[in-house]
Design a protein around this motif. Structure first.
Motif, PDB file in Angstrom:
ATOM      1  N   LYS A 156     -18.375  11.484   0.696  1.00  7.66           N
ATOM      2  CA  LYS A 156     -17.723  12.709   0.257  1.00  7.66           C
ATOM      3  C   LYS A 156     -18.183  13.076  -1.142  1.00  7.66           C
ATOM      4  N   CYS A 195     -10.029  12.193  -1.111  1.00  6.45           N
ATOM      5  CA  CYS A 195     -10.453  11.695   0.210  1.00  6.45           C
ATOM      6  C   CYS A 195     -10.144  12.773   1.226  1.00  6.45           C
ATOM      7  N   GLN A 230      -9.265   3.839   9.161  1.00  8.91           N
ATOM      8  CA  GLN A 230      -8.845   2.433   9.242  1.00  8.91           C
ATOM      9  C   GLN A 230      -9.190   1.859  10.605  1.00  8.91           C
ATOM     10  N   MET A 256      -4.250  17.196  -1.185  1.00  7.86           N
ATOM     11  CA  MET A 256      -3.662  16.269  -0.211  1.00  7.86           C
ATOM     12  C   MET A 256      -2.702  15.297  -0.875  1.00  7.86           C
ATOM     13  N   HIS A 273      -0.054   7.220   2.721  1.00  7.04           N
ATOM     14  CA  HIS A 273       1.029   8.022   3.300  1.00  7.04           C
ATOM     15  C   HIS A 273       1.802   7.260   4.363  1.00  7.04           C
ATOM     16  N   GLU A 299       1.366  -1.158  -4.708  1.00  4.36           N
ATOM     17  CA  GLU A 299       0.096  -0.447  -4.559  1.00  4.36           C
ATOM     18  C   GLU A 299      -0.890  -0.985  -5.580  1.00  4.36           C
ATOM     19  N   GLU A 308     -11.980   1.816  -3.586  1.00  4.59           N
ATOM     20  CA  GLU A 308     -10.790   2.488  -4.101  1.00  4.59           C
ATOM     21  C   GLU A 308      -9.598   2.378  -3.155  1.00  4.59           C
ATOM     22  N   GLY A 313      -5.950   9.702  10.155  1.00  7.76           N
ATOM     23  CA  GLY A 313      -5.590  11.075   9.827  1.00  7.76           C
ATOM     24  C   GLY A 313      -4.276  11.051   9.087  1.00  7.76           C
ATOM     25  N   VAL A 314      -4.027  12.106   8.324  1.00 11.17           N
ATOM     26  CA  VAL A 314      -2.771  12.166   7.585  1.00 11.17           C
ATOM     27  C   VAL A 314      -1.702  12.669   8.549  1.00 11.17           C
ATOM     28  N   VAL A 352      -7.914  18.268   4.395  1.00  9.86           N
ATOM     29  CA  VAL A 352      -7.231  19.295   5.196  1.00  9.86           C
ATOM     30  C   VAL A 352      -6.073  18.701   5.978  1.00  9.86           C
ATOM     31  N   GLY A 403       0.821  -1.214   0.000  1.00 10.79           N
ATOM     32  CA  GLY A 403       0.000   0.000   0.000  1.00 10.79           C
ATOM     33  C   GLY A 403       0.850   1.256   0.000  1.00 10.79           C
ATOM     34  N   LEU A 424     -10.393   0.774   2.394  1.00 12.49           N
ATOM     35  CA  LEU A 424     -10.802   1.001   3.780  1.00 12.49           C
ATOM     36  C   LEU A 424     -12.025   0.133   4.084  1.00 12.49           C
ATOM     37  N   SER A 455      -3.074   3.266   9.502  1.00 17.64           N
ATOM     38  CA  SER A 455      -3.814   4.029  10.516  1.00 17.64           C
ATOM     39  C   SER A 455      -4.541   3.141  11.510  1.00 17.64           C
ATOM     40  N   VAL A 483      -2.047  -6.825  -3.969  1.00 19.54           N
ATOM     41  CA  VAL A 483      -1.617  -8.027  -3.255  1.00 19.54           C
ATOM     42  C   VAL A 483      -2.836  -8.899  -3.010  1.00 19.54           C
TER      43      VAL A 483
HETATM   44  C1  LIG Z   1     -13.065  10.713   2.771  1.00 20.46           C
HETATM   45  C2  LIG Z   1     -11.927  10.888   3.741  1.00 20.46           C
HETATM   46  C3  LIG Z   1     -11.627  12.130   4.252  1.00 20.46           C
HETATM   47  C4  LIG Z   1     -10.599  12.286   5.138  1.00 20.46           C
HETATM   48  N1  LIG Z   1     -10.269  13.541   5.561  1.00 20.46           N
HETATM   49  C5  LIG Z   1      -9.130  13.716   6.254  1.00 20.46           C
HETATM   50  C6  LIG Z   1      -8.601  15.009   6.437  1.00 20.46           C
HETATM   51  O1  LIG Z   1      -9.150  15.992   5.939  1.00 20.46           O
HETATM   52  N2  LIG Z   1      -7.456  15.168   7.149  1.00 20.46           N
HETATM   53  C7  LIG Z   1      -6.795  14.087   7.663  1.00 20.46           C
HETATM   54  O2  LIG Z   1      -5.758  14.287   8.306  1.00 20.46           O
HETATM   55  N3  LIG Z   1      -7.265  12.835   7.490  1.00 20.46           N
HETATM   56  C8  LIG Z   1      -8.404  12.632   6.771  1.00 20.46           C
HETATM   57  N4  LIG Z   1      -8.832  11.374   6.497  1.00 20.46           N
HETATM   58  C9  LIG Z   1      -8.146  10.244   7.101  1.00 20.46           C
HETATM   59  C10 LIG Z   1      -6.851   9.941   6.399  1.00 20.46           C
HETATM   60  O3  LIG Z   1      -6.941  10.253   5.062  1.00 20.46           O
HETATM   61  C11 LIG Z   1      -6.473   8.502   6.565  1.00 20.46           C
HETATM   62  O4  LIG Z   1      -6.532   8.130   7.914  1.00 20.46           O
HETATM   63  C12 LIG Z   1      -5.067   8.251   6.063  1.00 20.46           C
HETATM   64  O5  LIG Z   1      -4.867   8.840   4.811  1.00 20.46           O
HETATM   65  C13 LIG Z   1      -4.797   6.786   5.989  1.00 20.46           C
HETATM   66  O6  LIG Z   1      -3.489   6.577   5.551  1.00 20.46           O
HETATM   67  P1  LIG Z   1      -2.783   5.163   5.622  1.00 20.46           P
HETATM   68  O7  LIG Z   1      -1.504   5.305   4.928  1.00 20.46           O
HETATM   69  O8  LIG Z   1      -2.772   4.690   7.014  1.00 20.46           O
HETATM   70  O9  LIG Z   1      -3.742   4.205   4.858  1.00 20.46           O
HETATM   71  P2  LIG Z   1      -4.397   4.307   3.406  1.00 20.46           P
HETATM   72  O10 LIG Z   1      -4.379   5.663   2.893  1.00 20.46           O
HETATM   73  O11 LIG Z   1      -5.692   3.604   3.549  1.00 20.46           O
HETATM   74  O12 LIG Z   1      -3.391   3.469   2.538  1.00 20.46           O
HETATM   75  C14 LIG Z   1      -3.547   2.117   2.281  1.00 20.46           C
HETATM   76  C15 LIG Z   1      -3.060   1.867   0.879  1.00 20.46           C
HETATM   77  O13 LIG Z   1      -3.076   0.481   0.612  1.00 20.46           O
HETATM   78  C16 LIG Z   1      -3.556   0.254  -0.685  1.00 20.46           C
HETATM   79  N5  LIG Z   1      -4.076  -1.084  -0.742  1.00 20.46           N
HETATM   80  C17 LIG Z   1      -5.191  -1.582  -0.171  1.00 20.46           C
HETATM   81  N6  LIG Z   1      -5.312  -2.876  -0.410  1.00 20.46           N
HETATM   82  C18 LIG Z   1      -4.249  -3.241  -1.149  1.00 20.46           C
HETATM   83  C19 LIG Z   1      -3.803  -4.443  -1.706  1.00 20.46           C
HETATM   84  N7  LIG Z   1      -4.491  -5.567  -1.545  1.00 20.46           N
HETATM   85  N8  LIG Z   1      -2.653  -4.454  -2.405  1.00 20.46           N
HETATM   86  C20 LIG Z   1      -1.931  -3.324  -2.567  1.00 20.46           C
HETATM   87  N9  LIG Z   1      -2.310  -2.172  -2.060  1.00 20.46           N
HETATM   88  C21 LIG Z   1      -3.453  -2.115  -1.364  1.00 20.46           C
HETATM   89  C22 LIG Z   1      -4.610   1.303  -0.861  1.00 20.46           C
HETATM   90  O14 LIG Z   1      -4.920   1.529  -2.221  1.00 20.46           O
HETATM   91  C23 LIG Z   1      -3.911   2.499  -0.203  1.00 20.46           C
HETATM   92  O15 LIG Z   1      -3.125   3.182  -1.104  1.00 20.46           O
HETATM   93  C24 LIG Z   1      -9.859  11.180   5.564  1.00 20.46           C
HETATM   94  C25 LIG Z   1     -10.139   9.931   5.040  1.00 20.46           C
HETATM   95  C26 LIG Z   1     -11.141   9.783   4.120  1.00 20.46           C
HETATM   96  C27 LIG Z   1     -11.408   8.422   3.543  1.00 20.46           C
END
Ligand SMILES: Cc1cc2nc3c(=O)[nH]c(=O)nc-3n(C[C@H](O)[C@H](O)[C@H](O)COP(=O)(O)OP(=O)(O)OC[C@H]3O[C@@H](n4cnc5c(N)ncnc54)[C@H](O)[C@@H]3O)c2cc1C
Lengths: 400, 556
Positions: free
Chosen positions: B343, B69, B483, B255, B26, B46, B473, B522-523, B72, B23, B476, B515, B279
């Motif tokens: 959204k 997604c 998450q 973002m 971030h 990814e 997409e 959160g980012v 901010v 994945g 999640l 997450s 994967v």
């Molecule tokens: C609609 C929405 C609005 C949000 N607004 C905010 C905001 O304004 N500010 C903020 O700080 N946070 C916000 N968040 C929360 C924040 O975006 C997330 O908590 C954070 O981006 C999650 O990051 P992550 O790296 O932990 O996981 P993810 O971003 O979920 O990354 C997981 C990655 O794994 C990939 N993946 C999944 N399954 C597979 C697979 N089988 N094989 C390969 N790859 C795979 C996915 O495509 C993804 O790229 C928002 C979230 C959403 C959904």
């Protein structure tokens, strides 16, 4: 600006005296104070301070927060709220006071004005409406923010009475310190005058409706022309208030409700207000905690005046015992033109406010042409006020 | 960007990577970057054609870039930005203006960047609330100061007798006890109470309370009257923009700029990213992860596997159940990740005119809301409970292009509408259909139109996302944006599940960095960074290069 929604266009409000202040603020030296734009100086701080100590000065205190506290239970309420006894206050009296939370930590200090049996006004640095309202539960009182309804002008200096006399208020000759009276000043109409101030000099504060503010300003300026009157800004006033040894909320102590770091809160005894705590007047907010702290000797801090060697101001310095042990912090400092001393207010850890002898040192970093000179200057704890002339109290006051 | 690498990549199947990260969200990229900088040979796989996960920006209407997604920026730890040199890789953060909640009577309550302006604004609605706001902010700030040092520390295992766990438990205890008994009691109340009860202790005006409650329900399958929502508010306030704690801003360019900068930093450190590489399964042999199998059957071998997918997708979706202890799987099933948010991303050919706002109001550049009482917010949640989207939805809506000129051609705009509540499945467990999705979108557009007549005429394109689209997409589970929910039972050493809060999975060399792990969604980057710290800690001295990994900046 009648549509209240538009306030954002002018983030800093203008005092009722603003047109005159703006005209006189030749260096455009502005600073925010409590949401108002206020003058730091009018071009020459030394001349302005000199006016406070030699002739007469006017300083706009309109931004001061003011609460009207009124009702049959006003006395009981204020006795419950504040540290000093209010029941004994005469009508027309003014009291410098402070109030605490249940932990005995000071929320603010301020001046309390008594207009009659049931009407008071509390003036202070910070906003406290929720606290004042919550404290009023069970009392028949109303509390209202009247900050914008009252304009205030502080007239301070040895010729301030002469100015008022020339302005048509000769009867103020009898007004004692911490008393107020209503007078009619020629073109201004009714003005409330209290013999109070922040300078430890002869002085008065004049309170009028905002519509009368400019008339008051003009009338004083004309009446004071032969008595050396001039407007002063916050910088000059600050020198005078340090000479007077007065403390300012959120400068010399942190208001308990604003303290982000819980250890910054202070009991009255820790900021030099022990003298105003009336433990015998009956229950009031913080009494048990203050009593316990005194009994158990848990007080940690003391606020003192320091007389520091040399002539370099020690703003913000750390205070040491001997060479190394940190025992406090300077909260306000200035080279005092009036006393010709290097003075400061400081918070010191107990017992060093009393027991340090000649061991206190103040660490000063003096920046001179891009290089710091690091100084460790000896300092002594001295009594406040640093300057306390008899003319401050003389009644009737002298003409200069 | 396909098979992007700084160095030549040998045929994928012939090679054993030091680490494969699943994945390119971030957190995956943060973990991967630290590891690459430590000298490891790291591959990120990814599933999508693009990187970013939930921190992504895509141009879905010609010339208009969305923050599809997350929208901010505030929570991302500044220490990580510095360690990974993200500004040099293009990350720029823009503070944004004020905001407003519109009232049904045609009025509004605004929030301004200027403290006095906000006080006077509140005073229009309640003089008392105007003066309560300082003490409220002070108290929230105290809680932020408490929690911030915990974000970049691996939670201890309270049941362990390892020296490290015991000393970390002792640290937590000291940290907590340093509060003093009164503040400690307040803290526990705050962490467990509802935002509605909490706000009642300070404020009387409904619209003001509704505004302040916004951050407490975002991404949360709870209503403002549910216990635990006060903590969610804190989770949104503990970030900062350049030291301005609680402030929010935009990543310039959307973002996706965050993950773009991360990818650039990662590539510069010698890492490799493969898009379009979903994967199917994480391979385990003799209790040890040894790589992944892609959906097309390609096998990738690695000395360790680091999953940034949420724990449900990782363990329930991508592993052979016989490879994972059953009790662990049971705990993962119990992990709550109910989706509650949808959204709308909208391209506009002009700025909507909100009739309530006076000409020149800066609020249009801020966050806008249409829910003026806590009761309406709670009612919106009630519909979620029975499997409906809110007919009177709650929105956190903004127009980033009024602040960031890079996301749309002059005169056009990107509008981001975060919406609650939106259930993962509809009444009776029914799956969403296209028609349902469009009806949900319409409810949101109609609400905006009510406050900004003519708005719909300006709409050029809309992307409507329900939990279904978010799950499809980003992966999640049930569309939960964090998450996994941020409730007290799923925080600290209980995140994601008790006994597994130290980024290690139940299988050797299988790690979690998304997450779903502490400190949550959160980012923010902290889960990815903490996971990398644990991985590096476990490696033999001398096998890695020393790289910068700062502790949390001190809170003084
Ligand atoms: C609609 C929405 C609005 C949000 N607004 C905010 C905001 O304004 N500010 C903020 O700080 N946070 C916000 N968040 C929360 C924040 O975006 C997330 O908590 C954070 O981006 C999650 O990051 P992550 O790296 O932990 O996981 P993810 O971003 O979920 O990354 C997981 C990655 O794994 C990939 N993946 C999944 N399954 C597979 C697979 N089988 N094989 C390969 N790859 C795979 C996915 O495509 C993804 O790229 C928002 C979230 C959403 C959904």
């Amino acid at each position: 600006m009648t549509d209240q929604r538009h306030h954002f266009r002018q983030p800093l409000q203008r005092s009722p005296f603003h047109p005159r202040i703006e005209a006189a603020n030749v260096l455009n030296a502005w600073a925010p104070w409590a949401g108002y734009t206020t003058a730091l100086n009018f071009g020459d701080v030394a001349m302005e301070h000199s006016a406070i100590r030699s002739t007469a000065s006017v300083y706009d205190v309109s931004p001061m927060i003011k609460y009207a506290i009124e009702g049959p239970d006003a006395v009981a309420y204020l006795d419950r709220l504040t540290l000093r006894r209010v029941a004994g206050m005469p009508v027309g009296g003014v009291q410098y006071t402070a109030w605490c939370n249940d932990a005995g930590h000071v929320l603010d200090d301020g001046t309390l004005f008594r207009f009659d049996e049931t009407r008071f006004r509390l003036c202070c640095q910070e906003r406290h409406l929720p606290w004042l309202l919550d404290s009023a539960i069970g009392f028949d009182v109303t509390i209202r923010d009247v900050t914008e309804e009252v304009a205030g002008l502080s007239l301070q200096g040895p010729t301030s009475f002469a100015v008022l006399k020339a302005a048509g208020a000769a009867e103020l000759a009898d007004l004692k310190p911490f008393r107020m009276a209503e007078v009619r000043l020629g073109p201004v109409g009714p003005v409330t005058v209290s013999r109070t101030g922040f300078t430890a000099d002869l002085g008065y504060e004049l309170w009028v409706a905002p519509e009368r503010a400019l008339d008051l300003w003009d009338h004083l300026m004309i009446s004071g022309r032969l008595h050396g009157i001039r407007p002063v800004g916050t910088e000059a006033l600050n020198i005078a208030r340090i000479e007077a040894g007065f403390i300012t909320a959120n400068a010399d102590f942190v208001c308990a409700e604003h303290a982000l770091r819980p250890d910054r809160a202070r009991q009255p005894d820790e900021i030099g207000l022990d003298w105003m705590v009336d433990l015998d007047k009956g229950p009031f907010n913080g009494r048990a905690a203050i009593r316990a702290a005194r009994r158990d000797r848990t007080l940690k801090w003391a606020l003192v005046g320091l007389d520091i060697e040399g002539n370099i101001s020690a703003e913000g310095s750390i205070v040491y015992l001997g060479g190394r042990k940190e025992v406090g912090q300077i909260t306000a400092a200035v080279w005092s033109p009036t006393t010709k001393r290097n003075i400061a207010l400081a918070q010191l850890l107990r017992p060093w406010h009393r027991d340090a002898g000649d061991k206190l040192r103040v660490e000063i970093y003096a920046l001179r042409e891009l290089q710091y000179h690091k100084l460790m200057l000896p300092a002594r704890v001295v009594k406040r006020p640093f300057f306390n002339p008899p003319r401050r109290r003389a009644t009737p006051p002298a003409m200069f | 960007m396909k098979d992007t690498a700084a160095s030549t990549v040998p045929g994928p199947s012939s090679r054993t990577w030091d680490a494969v990260v699943v994945g390119a969200g971030h957190n995956g990229l943060v973990a991967a970057s630290y590891l690459a900088r430590s000298g490891l040979d790291v591959l990120v796989v990814e599933k999508n054609e693009w990187i970013g996960g939930a921190a992504v920006s895509r141009e879905l209407h010609p010339g208009v870039t969305y923050s599809n997604c997350s929208y901010v920026f505030s929570l991302f730890r500044p220490e990580i930005m510095r360690d990974l040199d993200l500004p040099a890789h293009g990350l720029q953060v823009l503070p944004y203006e004020s905001g407003a909640v519109f009232k049904r009577d045609g009025g509004y309550v605004a929030m301004y960047r200027d403290h006095e302006a906000t006080r006077r604004e509140f005073a229009r609605h309640s003089p008392r609330d105007a003066e309560s706001y300082d003490r409220y902010s002070r108290d929230i700030m105290r809680y932020c100061r408490f929690i911030r040092p915990l974000l970049m520390r691996t939670p201890p295992d309270p049941a362990s007798f390892k020296l490290r766990d015991m000393s970390e438990m002792a640290y937590l205890a000291r940290h907590f006890l340093a509060l003093g008994s009164e503040d400690a009691a307040e803290m526990v109340r705050f962490w467990t109470m509802s935002i509605s009860d909490f706000l009642d202790e300070y404020f009387e005006n409904e619209a003001i309370k509704s505004y302040l409650a916004v951050s407490s329900i975002i991404g949360t399958a709870l209503g403002p009257m549910s216990p635990g929502t006060a903590y969610v508010l804190l989770h949104h306030y503990m970030g900062d923009v350049d030291g301005n704690i609680g402030a929010w801003g935009y990543a310039r360019g959307g973002m996706g700029a965050v993950t773009k900068a991360l990818a650039s930093s990662f590539l510069a450190a010698g890492g490799t990213i493969r898009e379009n590489a979903p994967v199917a399964r994480i391979k385990v042999r003799e209790g040890r992860a040894e790589g992944v199998v892609l959906e097309d059957g390609e096998e990738i071998r690695a000395r360790r596997v680091i999953s940034s997918m949420d724990v449900k997708r990782t363990f329930l979706g991508c592993m052979d159940p016989s490879d994972v202890p059953a009790p662990f799987l049971e705990k993962v099933r119990n992990f709550k990740s109910r989706g509650s948010s949808g959204k709308l991303n909208i391209a506009l050919d002009g700025v909507p005119e909100f009739t309530a706002l006076p000409e020149g109001s800066p609020c249009i550049q801020g966050d806008l809301h249409f829910t003026d009482t806590l009761e309406r917010m709670e009612r919106a949640y009630d519909e979620w409970k029975i499997g409906r989207w809110s007919s009177d939805p709650f929105q956190d809506t903004m127009i980033p292009t009024l602040t960031d000129p890079t996301m749309a051609p002059p005169g056009q705009h990107f509008m981001s509408c975060f919406v609650q509540y939106c259930p993962p499945r509809l009444e009776g467990g029914r799956e969403w259909t296209e028609n349902d999705r469009d009806a949900f979108g319409k409810a949101v557009l109609d609400q905006i139109e009510d406050y900004a007549p003519g708005f719909k005429n300006r709409v050029l394109h809309v992307e409507v996302r329900t939990p279904r689209e978010l799950e499809a997409e980003v992966g999640l589970t049930d569309g939960n944006i964090f998450q996994g929910e941020l409730t007290f039972d799923q925080l600290l050493f209980n995140r994601p599940v008790p006994g597994y809060a130290q980024y290690r999975g139940p299988v050797d060399e299988l790690w979690m960095c998304g997450s779903s792990t502490h400190p949550g969604g959160g980012v923010m980057g902290a889960p990815g960074r903490n996971a990398a710290a644990e991985i590096l800690r476990g490696m033999k001295a001398g096998t890695t290069k020393k790289t910068e990994m700062r502790d949390a900046y001190p809170v003084i």
